[in-house]
Design an enzyme around this catalytic site. Structure first.
Site, PDB file in Angstrom:
ATOM      1  N   ARG A 257     -47.582  27.892   7.018  1.00 34.56           N
ATOM      2  CA  ARG A 257     -48.268  27.863   5.889  1.00 34.56           C
ATOM      3  C   ARG A 257     -48.791  26.174   5.976  1.00 34.56           C
ATOM      4  O   ARG A 257     -48.184  25.457   5.826  1.00 34.56           O
ATOM      5  CB  ARG A 257     -47.417  27.857   4.742  1.00 34.56           C
ATOM      6  CG  ARG A 257     -48.233  27.649   3.149  1.00 34.56           C
ATOM      7  CD  ARG A 257     -47.659  28.094   2.097  1.00 34.56           C
ATOM      8  NE  ARG A 257     -47.935  29.554   1.980  1.00 34.56           N
ATOM      9  CZ  ARG A 257     -47.789  30.334   0.807  1.00 34.56           C
ATOM     10  NH1 ARG A 257     -47.421  29.739  -0.348  1.00 34.56           N
ATOM     11  NH2 ARG A 257     -47.945  31.686   0.726  1.00 34.56           N
TER      12      ARG A 257
ATOM     13  N   GLN B 163     -50.723  38.379   2.540  1.00 34.40           N
ATOM     14  CA  GLN B 163     -50.717  38.862   1.183  1.00 34.40           C
ATOM     15  C   GLN B 163     -51.694  40.291   1.144  1.00 34.40           C
ATOM     16  O   GLN B 163     -51.049  41.061   0.462  1.00 34.40           O
ATOM     17  CB  GLN B 163     -51.463  37.645   0.379  1.00 34.40           C
ATOM     18  CG  GLN B 163     -51.523  38.084  -1.051  1.00 34.40           C
ATOM     19  CD  GLN B 163     -50.607  38.339  -1.807  1.00 34.40           C
ATOM     20  OE1 GLN B 163     -49.872  37.418  -1.986  1.00 34.40           O
ATOM     21  NE2 GLN B 163     -50.415  39.374  -2.636  1.00 34.40           N
TER      22      GLN B 163
ATOM     23  N   CYS C 273     -52.073  37.938  -6.606  1.00 34.87           N
ATOM     24  CA  CYS C 273     -51.191  37.644  -5.857  1.00 34.87           C
ATOM     25  C   CYS C 273     -50.140  36.856  -6.132  1.00 34.87           C
ATOM     26  O   CYS C 273     -48.826  36.625  -5.588  1.00 34.87           O
ATOM     27  CB  CYS C 273     -51.956  36.829  -4.426  1.00 34.87           C
ATOM     28  SG  CYS C 273     -52.889  35.400  -5.266  1.00 34.87           S
TER      29      CYS C 273
END
Ligand code: CP
Ligand code: NVA
Length: 306
Positions: free
Chosen positions: A102, A132, A263
């Site tokens: 990430r 996601q 999300c």
């Protein structure tokens, strides 16, 4: 899924429509307990930004597969002190079986993938959040039986999540309408890419009008107005984005059976109201849960089962 073994997942279009379909199927089977898979490998998590869902769902998925997870917190590893990415990538490649990253720039993720032969997964960059969207598609499939032909409206900032949703919807035969303030549209190249994928089949449309965008839509989706790394802009963005808030009034335009997705993490009272996120159309908790199953299917496919 043998075809995915050894590959990277840096963006949604690293998978074909058929491969996504197969992954969703595997995720659903894993969730239902219809298949049991073992994968006793080691996953590294290198996260330069905060994370609850992605970090925990990847970790639990790996543990449930019989594997191990190492948290490579950049504050505790040399890469955070400036060791070059190309060196870190080549070293981690010799220890780990798979690496989820990430970070901010997509280019940095690509450099990791270039210098490490093990599968590298995009666990969110400023450009895309493809893991996601695998979970989002799984949630939509669960709610409607199939994703094909469903219309999704995304409201808010044309950010990483919007980018992956556009590509994911286009690939999977869904219509997507993206409603943003005029200066906050998704990146033009990516819009063009999604429109090319959808051409002649479904529609990828941009608008600044939240009302027309939500009309009759079956999935209403939103995300924060200022993403990680944009915290300084959050206050000034509030009045600009206010018309795009997902609230009960806006929801009355959508299909009466519409579901609401986010999300997470959410800023209640900004992009979504308390009533809507806690309301009967909200599927955000199922969506968050599905991160674990979508990523379990992804891990076992990229690594191969024992
Ligand atoms: N949706 C999502 O990626 O959440 P985290 O930032 O908590 O991982
Ligand atoms: N767009 C958000 C998503 C968080 C999961 C961000 O990048 O901060």
């Amino acid at each position: 899924m043998e075809a995915l073994k050894g590959r990277d997942f840096l963006g949604l279009t690293d998978l074909s429509a058929g491969e996504i379909q197969e992954l969703l199927q595997l995720a659903a089977q894993l969730k239902a307990g219809k298949v049991k898979m073992q994968c006793s490998k080691v996953l590294g998590l290198l996260f330069y930004k905060a994370s609850t869902r992605t970090r925990v769902s990847f970790s639990v998925a790996m543990y449930q597969l019989g594997g191990q997870v190492i948290d490579l917190n950049p504050k505790m590893t040399q890469v955070g002190r400036g060791e070059p990415v190309i060196d870190t990538a080549r070293v981690l490649n010799r220890y780990l079986d798979i690496l989820a990253i990430r970070t901010y720039e997509q280019k940095e993720l690509e450099t990791f993938a270039e210098y490490a032969q093990i599968p590298v997964i995009n666990a969110l960059t400023d450009w895309e959040h493809p893991c996601q969207v695998l979970a989002d598609l799984l949630t939509i499939q669960e709610c409607f039986g199939s994703v094909e032909g469903i219309t999704l409206t995304y409201l808010g900032d044309g950010n990483n999540v919007a980018h992956s949703l556009m590509l994911g919807c286009a690939l999977m035969g869904m219509n997507i309408r993206v409603a943003t303030p005029p200066d906050y549209q998704p990146v033009a190249d990516l819009v063009e890419q999604a429109q090319k994928i959808a051409a002649g089949k479904t529609e990828v449309t941009l608008t600044d009008d939240p009302l027309t965008a939500t009309k009759g839509s079956q999935v209403i989706y939103t995300d924060v107005w200022a993403s990680m790394g944009q915290e300084d802009l959050a206050e000034t963005r509030i009045p600009i984005f206010e018309p795009y808030q997902v609230n009960e009034q806006l929801l009355t335009n959508a299909d009466p059976e519409a579901i609401v997705l986010h999300c997470l993490p959410a800023h209640r009272g900004e992009e979504i109201t308390d009533e809507v996120i806690e309301g009967k159309q909200s599927r955000v908790w199922e969506q968050a849960e599905n991160r674990m199953y979508a990523q379990k299917a992804l891990l076992v496919s990229l690594l191969g089962a024992d």
